[in-house]
Design a protein around this motif. Structure first.
Motif, PDB file in Angstrom:
ATOM      1  N   ALA A   1    -143.192  30.202  29.106  1.00 54.16           N
ATOM      2  CA  ALA A   1    -143.821  31.588  29.616  1.00 54.16           C
ATOM      3  C   ALA A   1    -143.495  31.515  31.250  1.00 54.16           C
ATOM      4  O   ALA A   1    -143.259  32.488  31.930  1.00 54.16           O
ATOM      5  CB  ALA A   1    -145.258  31.568  29.474  1.00 54.16           C
ATOM      6  N   GLY A   2    -143.839  30.144  31.868  1.00 52.40           N
ATOM      7  CA  GLY A   2    -143.593  30.187  33.275  1.00 52.40           C
ATOM      8  C   GLY A   2    -142.225  30.492  33.786  1.00 52.40           C
ATOM      9  O   GLY A   2    -141.867  31.239  34.813  1.00 52.40           O
ATOM     10  N   LEU A   3    -141.306  30.025  33.005  1.00 54.72           N
ATOM     11  CA  LEU A   3    -139.937  30.345  33.258  1.00 54.72           C
ATOM     12  C   LEU A   3    -139.408  31.540  32.871  1.00 54.72           C
ATOM     13  O   LEU A   3    -138.596  32.391  33.960  1.00 54.72           O
ATOM     14  CB  LEU A   3    -138.944  29.389  32.322  1.00 54.72           C
ATOM     15  CG  LEU A   3    -138.816  27.891  32.524  1.00 54.72           C
ATOM     16  CD1 LEU A   3    -138.097  27.155  31.548  1.00 54.72           C
ATOM     17  CD2 LEU A   3    -138.246  27.571  33.987  1.00 54.72           C
ATOM     18  N   TYR A   4    -139.901  32.284  32.215  1.00 54.73           N
ATOM     19  CA  TYR A   4    -139.671  33.747  31.723  1.00 54.73           C
ATOM     20  C   TYR A   4    -140.418  34.901  32.618  1.00 54.73           C
ATOM     21  O   TYR A   4    -140.052  35.957  32.594  1.00 54.73           O
ATOM     22  CB  TYR A   4    -139.917  34.025  30.317  1.00 54.73           C
ATOM     23  CG  TYR A   4    -138.707  33.800  29.295  1.00 54.73           C
ATOM     24  CD1 TYR A   4    -137.435  34.089  29.597  1.00 54.73           C
ATOM     25  CD2 TYR A   4    -138.892  32.796  28.429  1.00 54.73           C
ATOM     26  CE1 TYR A   4    -136.565  33.720  28.667  1.00 54.73           C
ATOM     27  CE2 TYR A   4    -138.013  32.325  27.586  1.00 54.73           C
ATOM     28  CZ  TYR A   4    -136.791  32.718  28.025  1.00 54.73           C
ATOM     29  OH  TYR A   4    -135.896  32.183  26.946  1.00 54.73           O
ATOM     30  N   SER A   5    -141.050  34.263  33.581  1.00 56.71           N
ATOM     31  CA  SER A   5    -141.785  35.274  34.406  1.00 56.71           C
ATOM     32  C   SER A   5    -141.441  34.658  35.923  1.00 56.71           C
ATOM     33  O   SER A   5    -141.771  35.382  36.900  1.00 56.71           O
ATOM     34  CB  SER A   5    -143.555  35.222  34.337  1.00 56.71           C
ATOM     35  OG  SER A   5    -143.933  33.809  34.600  1.00 56.71           O
ATOM     36  N   GLY A   6    -140.570  33.715  36.066  1.00 59.16           N
ATOM     37  CA  GLY A   6    -140.021  33.527  37.413  1.00 59.16           C
ATOM     38  C   GLY A   6    -139.183  34.303  37.791  1.00 59.16           C
ATOM     39  O   GLY A   6    -138.668  34.914  37.185  1.00 59.16           O
ATOM     40  N   PRO A   7    -138.489  34.095  39.323  1.00 58.19           N
ATOM     41  CA  PRO A   7    -137.402  34.931  39.683  1.00 58.19           C
ATOM     42  C   PRO A   7    -136.256  34.889  38.862  1.00 58.19           C
ATOM     43  O   PRO A   7    -135.585  33.564  38.286  1.00 58.19           O
ATOM     44  CB  PRO A   7    -137.035  34.299  41.038  1.00 58.19           C
ATOM     45  CG  PRO A   7    -138.155  33.496  41.353  1.00 58.19           C
ATOM     46  CD  PRO A   7    -139.092  33.243  40.152  1.00 58.19           C
ATOM     47  N   PRO A   8    -135.493  35.746  38.289  1.00 55.49           N
ATOM     48  CA  PRO A   8    -134.453  35.819  37.331  1.00 55.49           C
ATOM     49  C   PRO A   8    -133.345  35.106  37.888  1.00 55.49           C
ATOM     50  O   PRO A   8    -132.539  34.415  37.254  1.00 55.49           O
ATOM     51  CB  PRO A   8    -134.170  37.306  37.157  1.00 55.49           C
ATOM     52  CG  PRO A   8    -135.359  38.040  37.307  1.00 55.49           C
ATOM     53  CD  PRO A   8    -135.989  37.231  38.621  1.00 55.49           C
ATOM     54  N   GLY A   9    -132.974  35.335  39.405  1.00 58.03           N
ATOM     55  CA  GLY A   9    -132.057  34.545  39.716  1.00 58.03           C
ATOM     56  C   GLY A   9    -132.074  33.027  39.768  1.00 58.03           C
ATOM     57  O   GLY A   9    -130.997  32.384  39.857  1.00 58.03           O
ATOM     58  N   ALA A  10    -133.259  32.460  39.627  1.00 59.11           N
ATOM     59  CA  ALA A  10    -133.366  31.093  39.792  1.00 59.11           C
ATOM     60  C   ALA A  10    -133.855  30.395  38.470  1.00 59.11           C
ATOM     61  O   ALA A  10    -134.217  29.479  38.316  1.00 59.11           O
ATOM     62  CB  ALA A  10    -134.668  30.702  40.721  1.00 59.11           C
ATOM     63  N   PHE A  11    -133.396  31.280  37.201  1.00 56.58           N
ATOM     64  CA  PHE A  11    -133.922  30.923  35.766  1.00 56.58           C
ATOM     65  C   PHE A  11    -133.132  29.668  35.394  1.00 56.58           C
ATOM     66  O   PHE A  11    -133.634  28.620  35.118  1.00 56.58           O
ATOM     67  CB  PHE A  11    -133.580  32.049  35.141  1.00 56.58           C
ATOM     68  CG  PHE A  11    -134.010  31.637  33.552  1.00 56.58           C
ATOM     69  CD1 PHE A  11    -134.977  31.751  33.123  1.00 56.58           C
ATOM     70  CD2 PHE A  11    -132.802  31.213  32.658  1.00 56.58           C
ATOM     71  CE1 PHE A  11    -135.366  31.218  31.693  1.00 56.58           C
ATOM     72  CE2 PHE A  11    -133.109  30.758  31.337  1.00 56.58           C
ATOM     73  CZ  PHE A  11    -134.560  30.617  30.783  1.00 56.58           C
TER      74      PHE A  11
ATOM     75  N   ARG B   1    -132.762  30.923  26.231  1.00 52.48           N
ATOM     76  CA  ARG B   1    -131.876  31.795  26.906  1.00 52.48           C
ATOM     77  C   ARG B   1    -132.540  32.747  28.096  1.00 52.48           C
ATOM     78  O   ARG B   1    -133.686  32.940  28.137  1.00 52.48           O
ATOM     79  CB  ARG B   1    -131.296  33.025  25.823  1.00 52.48           C
ATOM     80  CG  ARG B   1    -130.778  32.128  24.788  1.00 52.48           C
ATOM     81  CD  ARG B   1    -130.408  33.399  23.716  1.00 52.48           C
ATOM     82  NE  ARG B   1    -132.074  33.299  22.861  1.00 52.48           N
ATOM     83  CZ  ARG B   1    -132.103  34.509  21.815  1.00 52.48           C
ATOM     84  NH1 ARG B   1    -131.498  35.406  21.677  1.00 52.48           N
ATOM     85  NH2 ARG B   1    -133.544  34.401  21.239  1.00 52.48           N
ATOM     86  N   LYS B   2    -131.612  33.128  29.239  1.00 52.49           N
ATOM     87  CA  LYS B   2    -132.006  33.919  30.163  1.00 52.49           C
ATOM     88  C   LYS B   2    -132.334  35.209  29.507  1.00 52.49           C
ATOM     89  O   LYS B   2    -131.605  35.880  28.893  1.00 52.49           O
ATOM     90  CB  LYS B   2    -131.013  33.780  31.013  1.00 52.49           C
ATOM     91  CG  LYS B   2    -131.267  34.743  32.449  1.00 52.49           C
ATOM     92  CD  LYS B   2    -130.223  34.626  33.519  1.00 52.49           C
ATOM     93  CE  LYS B   2    -130.589  35.491  34.734  1.00 52.49           C
ATOM     94  NZ  LYS B   2    -129.517  35.343  35.672  1.00 52.49           N
ATOM     95  N   PRO B   3    -133.511  35.633  30.279  1.00 53.21           N
ATOM     96  CA  PRO B   3    -134.200  37.030  29.845  1.00 53.21           C
ATOM     97  C   PRO B   3    -133.442  38.268  30.411  1.00 53.21           C
ATOM     98  O   PRO B   3    -132.871  37.883  31.530  1.00 53.21           O
ATOM     99  CB  PRO B   3    -135.562  37.142  30.275  1.00 53.21           C
ATOM    100  CG  PRO B   3    -135.546  35.830  31.328  1.00 53.21           C
ATOM    101  CD  PRO B   3    -134.574  34.896  31.211  1.00 53.21           C
ATOM    102  N   SER B   4    -133.593  39.293  29.707  1.00 52.04           N
ATOM    103  CA  SER B   4    -132.966  40.335  30.379  1.00 52.04           C
ATOM    104  C   SER B   4    -133.632  40.931  31.385  1.00 52.04           C
ATOM    105  O   SER B   4    -135.106  40.417  31.217  1.00 52.04           O
ATOM    106  CB  SER B   4    -132.931  41.348  29.184  1.00 52.04           C
ATOM    107  OG  SER B   4    -133.929  41.895  28.837  1.00 52.04           O
ATOM    108  N   ILE B   5    -133.368  41.624  32.419  1.00 51.56           N
ATOM    109  CA  ILE B   5    -134.162  42.094  33.408  1.00 51.56           C
ATOM    110  C   ILE B   5    -135.409  42.864  32.725  1.00 51.56           C
ATOM    111  O   ILE B   5    -136.412  42.894  33.083  1.00 51.56           O
ATOM    112  CB  ILE B   5    -133.426  43.019  34.454  1.00 51.56           C
ATOM    113  CG1 ILE B   5    -132.399  42.147  34.985  1.00 51.56           C
ATOM    114  CG2 ILE B   5    -134.210  43.574  35.344  1.00 51.56           C
ATOM    115  CD1 ILE B   5    -132.863  41.075  35.924  1.00 51.56           C
ATOM    116  N   ALA B   6    -135.038  43.646  31.852  1.00 50.08           N
ATOM    117  CA  ALA B   6    -136.202  44.361  31.329  1.00 50.08           C
ATOM    118  C   ALA B   6    -137.344  43.752  30.628  1.00 50.08           C
ATOM    119  O   ALA B   6    -138.533  43.789  30.659  1.00 50.08           O
ATOM    120  CB  ALA B   6    -135.713  45.516  30.137  1.00 50.08           C
TER     121      ALA B   6
END
Length: 280
Positions: free
Chosen positions: A11-21, A44-49
């Motif tokens: 949850a922390g990773l999926y709400s963190g900055p997308p570019g720093a995932f 997996r890296k989340p989509s922007i949406a």
């Protein structure tokens, strides 16, 4: 202090900055044991949406919770086939879904992320899905979406859209049976009142129509009574004239016969006078 669970890390990773995932994922994997690290590295890296929904789910949990409460009411109304409540909740759902999606987009923009109309549409779709499916609601509330959820998503789609296990919905405390019965009784009573009000309005409209027809008929009756009196007076006058004519007729006939006799006698006298003249 207990170590964070895999779900909490995700949850922390999926709400963190997308570019720093990617870098954040690697860093977090280095902080836990090998088994959890392997699961983290497989994320997996989340989509922007999806990221927009995750950020909103974690930072605006209260607003999202209110939406999910409304979703439960909507499903209850659907089960009870309460048409008025269903229409009202449906309108509220559309308005609230749109507002929540806009708020999520503004929150993401405040973090420096560009939110396009198509991204916002996907965010709104996921929130809308939460209104129709308890599993979708749990997935959205988890803050661990890898991709957004469509309102028509299957259970398999929902599982695939969430990192880790799909959280179970907290059991909603069912009101006591008496309360349920009272609620249904109130709805039945409201429907009965609405039906009675419609019936009363219909009868009142009919009464108004009948009153108008009665007034018009009474007025017509008065006009006809006046006309009848006039005709009766006229008939009496004509009958009187007829009586007088019948009384005077024999005398007039006799006078005519007398005049005819005198005319005939005068004609005979004239004929005799002419013949006497011719004889001279």
């Amino acid at each position: 202090m207990a170590d964070p669970t895999f779900e909490e890390i995700a949850a922390g990773l999926y709400s963190g900055p997308p570019g720093a995932f990617v870098s954040s994922r690697k860093a977090r994997a280095g902080e836990v044991d090998a088994e959890v690290a392997a699961r983290i590295l497989a994320l997996r890296k989340p989509s922007i949406a999806a990221w927009v929904v995750n950020v909103f789910a974690q930072e605006r949990a209260g607003r999202l919770g209110a939406a999910l409460d409304l979703a439960r009411e909507l499903r209850e109304a659907q089960e009870d086939l309460d048409a008025p409540a269903l229409a009202k909740l449906g309108r509220e759902r559309r308005v609230l879904t749109r507002k929540l999606a806009q708020a999520a987009g503004e929150l993401a923009a405040s973090r420096g992320e560009r939110v396009t109309p198509s991204t916002l549409e996907a965010v709104e779709g996921s929130i809308s899905a939460a209104f129709f499916d308890p599993a979708a609601a749990a997935a959205v509330a988890s803050g661990r979406l890898v991709r957004t959820i469509d309102p028509s998503a299957t259970m398999s789609d929902i599982r695939d859209a969430v990192a880790g296990d799909v959280p179970e919905l907290e059991p909603v405390a069912q009101p006591p049976v008496d309360e349920l019965q009272a609620r249904r009784a109130r709805r039945d009573a409201e429907r009965a009142v609405a039906t009675a009000e419609k019936a009363q309005a219909s009868v009142e409209r009919e009464l108004t129509t009948r009153d108008k027809a009665l007034r018009e008929l009474r007025a017509r009756k008065g006009e006809l009574a006046e006309r009848t009196a006039e005709l009766e007076n006229e008939l009496a006058r004509v009958r009187a004239e007829l009586s007088r004519a019948e009384h005077d007729l024999p005398e007039a006939e006799q006078s005519r016969e007398d005049a005819a006799a005198r005319a005939e006698a005068a004609a005979d006298a004239l004929d005799l006078a002419r013949k006497a003249k011719d004889a001279l």
